[in-house]
Design a protein around this motif. Structure first.
Motif, PDB file in Angstrom:
ATOM      1  N   ASP A   1       1.015  -1.551  -0.269  1.00 46.61           N
ATOM      2  CA  ASP A   1      -0.301  -0.299  -0.037  1.00 46.61           C
ATOM      3  C   ASP A   1       0.778   1.157   0.230  1.00 46.61           C
ATOM      4  N   LEU A   2       0.719   1.696  -1.223  1.00 38.93           N
ATOM      5  CA  LEU A   2       1.838   2.810  -1.749  1.00 38.93           C
ATOM      6  C   LEU A   2       1.260   4.503  -1.592  1.00 38.93           C
ATOM      7  N   PRO A   3       1.433   4.743  -0.038  1.00 38.17           N
ATOM      8  CA  PRO A   3       0.942   6.496   0.292  1.00 38.17           C
ATOM      9  C   PRO A   3       1.781   7.381  -1.496  1.00 38.17           C
ATOM     10  N   THR A   4       0.662   7.776  -2.113  1.00 46.31           N
ATOM     11  CA  THR A   4       0.356   9.322  -2.907  1.00 46.31           C
ATOM     12  C   THR A   4       1.849  10.306  -2.462  1.00 46.31           C
ATOM     13  N   PRO A   5       2.992  10.470  -3.556  1.00 41.61           N
ATOM     14  CA  PRO A   5       3.640  11.242  -2.832  1.00 41.61           C
ATOM     15  C   PRO A   5       3.934  11.994  -2.490  1.00 41.61           C
ATOM     16  N   ARG A   6       4.507  12.350  -1.826  1.00 41.63           N
ATOM     17  CA  ARG A   6       3.654  14.599  -1.266  1.00 41.63           C
ATOM     18  C   ARG A   6       5.602  15.055  -0.652  1.00 41.63           C
ATOM     19  N   ILE A   7       5.646  15.740  -1.833  1.00 37.61           N
ATOM     20  CA  ILE A   7       7.212  16.611  -2.172  1.00 37.61           C
ATOM     21  C   ILE A   7       7.093  18.104  -1.786  1.00 37.61           C
ATOM     22  N   ALA A   8       6.407  18.170  -0.823  1.00 40.21           N
ATOM     23  CA  ALA A   8       6.006  19.769  -1.214  1.00 40.21           C
ATOM     24  C   ALA A   8       5.817  20.335   0.114  1.00 40.21           C
ATOM     25  N   SER A   9       6.577  21.765   0.734  1.00 36.56           N
ATOM     26  CA  SER A   9       6.411  21.877   2.221  1.00 36.56           C
ATOM     27  C   SER A   9       7.134  23.256   2.494  1.00 36.56           C
ATOM     28  N   ASP A  10       5.808  24.315   2.780  1.00 32.71           N
ATOM     29  CA  ASP A  10       6.703  25.688   3.270  1.00 32.71           C
ATOM     30  C   ASP A  10       5.936  25.888   4.598  1.00 32.71           C
ATOM     31  N   ARG A  11       5.891  25.283   5.691  1.00 29.38           N
ATOM     32  CA  ARG A  11       5.474  25.061   7.201  1.00 29.38           C
ATOM     33  C   ARG A  11       5.687  23.730   7.437  1.00 29.38           C
ATOM     34  N   LEU A  12       5.793  23.802   9.348  1.00 27.27           N
ATOM     35  CA  LEU A  12       5.858  23.153   9.917  1.00 27.27           C
ATOM     36  C   LEU A  12       4.542  22.770  10.117  1.00 27.27           C
ATOM     37  N   LEU A  13       4.772  20.650  10.125  1.00 25.57           N
ATOM     38  CA  LEU A  13       3.397  19.555  10.025  1.00 25.57           C
ATOM     39  C   LEU A  13       3.374  19.460  11.479  1.00 25.57           C
ATOM     40  N   SER A  14       4.902  19.888  12.572  1.00 26.17           N
ATOM     41  CA  SER A  14       4.539  19.223  13.816  1.00 26.17           C
ATOM     42  C   SER A  14       5.056  20.536  14.497  1.00 26.17           C
ATOM     43  N   PRO A  15       5.162  20.410  16.141  1.00 28.15           N
ATOM     44  CA  PRO A  15       6.302  21.452  16.704  1.00 28.15           C
ATOM     45  C   PRO A  15       7.315  20.862  16.933  1.00 28.15           C
ATOM     46  N   PRO A  16       8.355  21.549  16.562  1.00 30.08           N
ATOM     47  CA  PRO A  16      10.167  21.581  16.291  1.00 30.08           C
ATOM     48  C   PRO A  16      10.534  20.608  17.371  1.00 30.08           C
ATOM     49  N   GLY A  17      11.111  20.051  17.158  1.00 22.49           N
ATOM     50  CA  GLY A  17      11.708  19.102  17.973  1.00 22.49           C
ATOM     51  C   GLY A  17      10.585  17.845  18.648  1.00 22.49           C
ATOM     52  N   THR A  18       9.824  17.494  17.942  1.00 22.50           N
ATOM     53  CA  THR A  18       9.120  16.931  19.023  1.00 22.50           C
ATOM     54  C   THR A  18       8.758  15.611  18.951  1.00 22.50           C
ATOM     55  N   VAL A  19       9.249  15.091  17.496  1.00 21.41           N
ATOM     56  CA  VAL A  19       8.859  13.602  16.716  1.00 21.41           C
ATOM     57  C   VAL A  19       9.812  12.854  16.438  1.00 21.41           C
ATOM     58  N   ASP A  20       9.257  11.867  16.802  1.00 17.21           N
ATOM     59  CA  ASP A  20      10.942  10.664  17.256  1.00 17.21           C
ATOM     60  C   ASP A  20      10.621   9.476  15.828  1.00 17.21           C
ATOM     61  N   VAL A  21       9.371   9.793  14.848  1.00 14.64           N
ATOM     62  CA  VAL A  21      10.066   9.017  13.878  1.00 14.64           C
ATOM     63  C   VAL A  21       8.731   9.267  12.881  1.00 14.64           C
ATOM     64  N   SER A  22       9.477   9.172  11.306  1.00 17.82           N
ATOM     65  CA  SER A  22       9.017  10.824  10.515  1.00 17.82           C
ATOM     66  C   SER A  22       9.609   9.543   9.017  1.00 17.82           C
ATOM     67  N   ILE A  23       8.994   9.694   8.402  1.00 16.41           N
ATOM     68  CA  ILE A  23       9.441   9.631   6.705  1.00 16.41           C
ATOM     69  C   ILE A  23       8.874  11.090   5.193  1.00 16.41           C
ATOM     70  N   ILE A  24      10.115  10.876   4.236  1.00 17.14           N
ATOM     71  CA  ILE A  24       9.313  11.553   3.540  1.00 17.14           C
ATOM     72  C   ILE A  24       9.538  10.107   2.212  1.00 17.14           C
ATOM     73  N   GLU A  25       8.890   9.847   1.716  1.00 20.32           N
ATOM     74  CA  GLU A  25       8.179   8.631   0.485  1.00 20.32           C
ATOM     75  C   GLU A  25       8.427   9.438  -0.797  1.00 20.32           C
ATOM     76  N   ARG A  26       9.085   8.996  -2.003  1.00 21.61           N
ATOM     77  CA  ARG A  26       8.416   9.338  -2.983  1.00 21.61           C
ATOM     78  C   ARG A  26       9.830   8.433  -3.956  1.00 21.61           C
ATOM     79  N   TYR A  27       8.528   7.617  -5.275  1.00 24.96           N
ATOM     80  CA  TYR A  27       8.596   6.490  -5.300  1.00 24.96           C
ATOM     81  C   TYR A  27       8.769   6.613  -7.412  1.00 24.96           C
ATOM     82  N   ILE A  28       8.097   7.419  -7.897  1.00 24.76           N
ATOM     83  CA  ILE A  28       8.310   8.021  -8.902  1.00 24.76           C
ATOM     84  C   ILE A  28       9.332   9.475  -9.718  1.00 24.76           C
ATOM     85  N   PRO A  29       9.829   9.725 -10.770  1.00 24.76           N
ATOM     86  CA  PRO A  29      10.749  10.972  -9.919  1.00 24.76           C
ATOM     87  C   PRO A  29      10.223  11.789 -10.331  1.00 24.76           C
ATOM     88  N   SER A  30      10.669  13.156 -10.117  1.00 21.23           N
ATOM     89  CA  SER A  30       9.848  14.539  -9.930  1.00 21.23           C
ATOM     90  C   SER A  30      10.682  14.691 -11.440  1.00 21.23           C
TER      91      SER A  30
END
Length: 240
Positions: A6-35
């Protein structure tokens, strides 16, 4: 990593934080097809607010937070172009030209828009990633501002290559999502430059809605790639 369920839709774009700084234990960035653009790679390794990679690193906890990055290599991009994209794009464009009175010039533009962007090979990506980790760990004033004044050391604890086979109905959907706005712009520029518009304007509906998704899906199901797409898998750990 072959045949992910079950591969998620790739998301490679951001101009703001999704969580407060210094608070995340596990995170992931995924892209499977080339930009399809160079901006993504250029922004990724910069300290700008457009870097989704730096955003995710800023969010990591300095008490061992880890970020996993999955990103296609240059070899993976070539495999995608030759074994996944080309076999379905050429017959799809012929269909568009025949059924929707699409000119050869516009078909060429569409084909170029779906070309694979220039990816980094595994070693080059690793080098850029190592340099970014060193910069973020140095702790000068501008870096600390980007890190919201939460100090920490960043290091790569794992870097490997894998091949991933992606179901055709998934990667063809990703491709259309990725190229949608660029196809719209290509059509607009083609018309304003005096190009012959497709019959009854049906091409715009064909590209942007279900017809092209359906046609690509049909062609993609018939394609039989010999290889999975090569991706680099990197794990970065943040420590005090």
């Amino acid at each position: 990593m072959d045949d992910p369920a079950d591969l998620p839709t790739p998301r490679i774009a951001s101009d703001r934080l999704l969580s407060p700084p210094g608070t995340v234990d596990v995170s992931i960035i995924e892209r499977y097809i080339p930009s399809s653009t160079l901006n993504e790679i250029n922004d990724m390794f910069s300290l700008s607010d457009q870097s989704v990679l730096v955003d995710r690193l800023v969010e990591l906890s300095p008490n061992g937070g880890c970020l996993t990055i999955i990103y296609p290599t240059k070899t993976g991009g070539q495999i995608f172009q030759q074994q996944y994209l080309d076999p379905i794009m050429e017959p799809t464009l012929r269909y568009m030209m025949t059924m929707f009175d699409l000119s050869a010039d516009l078909a060429k533009i569409v084909s170029e828009l779906t070309a694979v962007g220039r990816s980094l090979d595994f070693d080059d990506f690793s080098t850029h990633l190592e340099a970014l980790c060193e910069t973020l760990s140095e702790g000068n004033a501008s870096v600390q501002a980007r890190l919201h004044n939460i100090p920490g050391m960043f290091r790569i604890i794992s870097a490997e290559k894998h091949q991933v086979k992606i179901p055709s109905e998934i990667w063809s959907k990703w491709l259309l999502q990725q190229e949608k706005s660029r196809l719209q712009e290509a059509l607009r520029l083609y018309r304003t430059s005096g190009g012959r518009p497709p019959r009854d304007g049906v091409f715009q509906q064909f590209v942007l809605h279900a017809e092209m998704v359906k046609k690509l899906g049909e062609k993609a199901c018939a394609a039989k790639p010999d290889q999975g797409i090569e991706v680099g898998v990197y794990v970065i750990k943040r420590g005090a």
